[in-house]
Design an enzyme around this catalytic site. Structure first.
Site, PDB file in Angstrom:
ATOM      1  CG  ASP A  85      -0.191   0.030   2.415  1.00  0.00           C
ATOM      2  OD1 ASP A  85       0.620  -1.115   2.648  1.00  0.00           O
ATOM      3  OD2 ASP A  85      -0.086   0.659   3.490  1.00  0.00           O
ATOM      4  CE1 TYR A 145       3.750  -0.587  12.205  1.00  0.00           C
ATOM      5  CE2 TYR A 145       1.998   0.837  11.218  1.00  0.00           C
ATOM      6  CZ  TYR A 145       2.712  -0.322  11.292  1.00  0.00           C
ATOM      7  OH  TYR A 145       2.736  -1.247  10.374  1.00  0.00           O
ATOM      8  CE  LYS A 195       3.054  -3.637   9.299  1.00  0.00           C
ATOM      9  NZ  LYS A 195       2.930  -2.932   8.062  1.00  0.00           N
TER      10      LYS A 195
END
Length: 264
Positions: free
Chosen positions: A24, A144, A175
């Site tokens: 992406d 994140y 993730k």
């Protein structure tokens, strides 16, 4: 039940371990590869043994469905570019129902905890999670610690918080960054009741295969590696190495079978 079936398709050997290749980056940073290399890249990633690729909805239209074979498709619903006033900001540019119409097995969203727009990103996460629940679609959270208030994006205590935000807001797989030192990733995975995938990190970050071994030894359920795959001299060879680590050899047998038979 239908979500469980889709989740099962995200692991080719059906061992609940995952090697995802995000592609992406063309929205955030620019073209992944030149146009004439795109189809070869997809073929290399699939034959190499990736469990899923992650792309935006428009890019999906450039992929021959026959090439994907047993490799699952995740449609990424978040976007932002490196040219924005806040490069950590992400907005929704797609919907779950739209991804299903395009043939997605799952969708993904990106959230940066610590960004100035964290609040908006969390709202978007909740909207997508609600739609995923309604449509029985697995949700992959790319989440994140990233922003002006983050001192150490690899801190295991902070990462444990981040992955559990994903759990609480409805993700099926999360993730995030690998903790440093890598063995402390075990603290992160021990805190999290859903599969944790380690991000591959920037190019030049040491041996990716060694990173994969460290992540799996620390209890990760797999890897999500994009840039270090598509910039590799041989993406197929690298994916095959990573798949063998993630699936403990099962994927290597799959690669041998698909290479010999052409049944990708």
């Amino acid at each position: 039940m239908r979500k469980a079936l889709r989740l099962r398709r995200l692991s080719r050997p059906r061992d609940d371990r995952y090697l995802f290749v995000p592609l992406d980056h063309s929205v955030s940073d620019g073209p992944v590869v030149p146009r004439d290399r795109w189809h070869d890249l997809i073929d290399s990633v699939v034959v190499g043994g990736a469990d899923a690729i992650i792309v935006h909805k428009g890019r999906l239209r450039t992929i021959d469905p026959a090439v994907l074979g047993g490799c699952a498709l995740v449609v990424h619903l978040s976007a932002g570019t490196a040219h924005a006033s806040d490069a950590n900001a992400k907005v929704l540019v797609g919907e779950v129902e739209e991804a299903l119409r395009l043939g997605a097995d799952a969708v993904s969203v990106h959230v940066n905890i610590g960004a100035d727009t964290e609040e908006r990103q969390l709202v978007d996460f909740g909207v997508v999670a609600n739609a995923c629940d309604a449509w029985n679609v697995p949700l992959v959270a790319m989440i994140y610690p990233r922003g002006p208030r983050i001192a150490d994006p690899n801190d295991p205590t902070l990462l444990s918080h981040v992955v559990n935000i994903a759990v609480d807001l409805g993700a099926d797989i999360v993730k995030t960054n690998l903790a440093l030192p890598a063995e402390r990733m075990a603290e992160v995975t021990a805190s999290c009741p859903i599969p944790v995938l380690a991000a591959g990190g920037p190019a030049g970050g040491g041996s990716l295969v060694d990173t994969a071994r460290s992540a799996m030894a620390a209890g990760c359920a797999g890897l999500a590696v994009g840039r270090r795959v598509f910039t590799a001299p041989s993406p197929m060879s690298l994916v095959a190495e990573l798949a063998s680590v993630v699936h403990e050899g099962a994927a290597a047998e799959l690669v041998h079978y698909t290479t010999m038979t052409g049944a990708v």
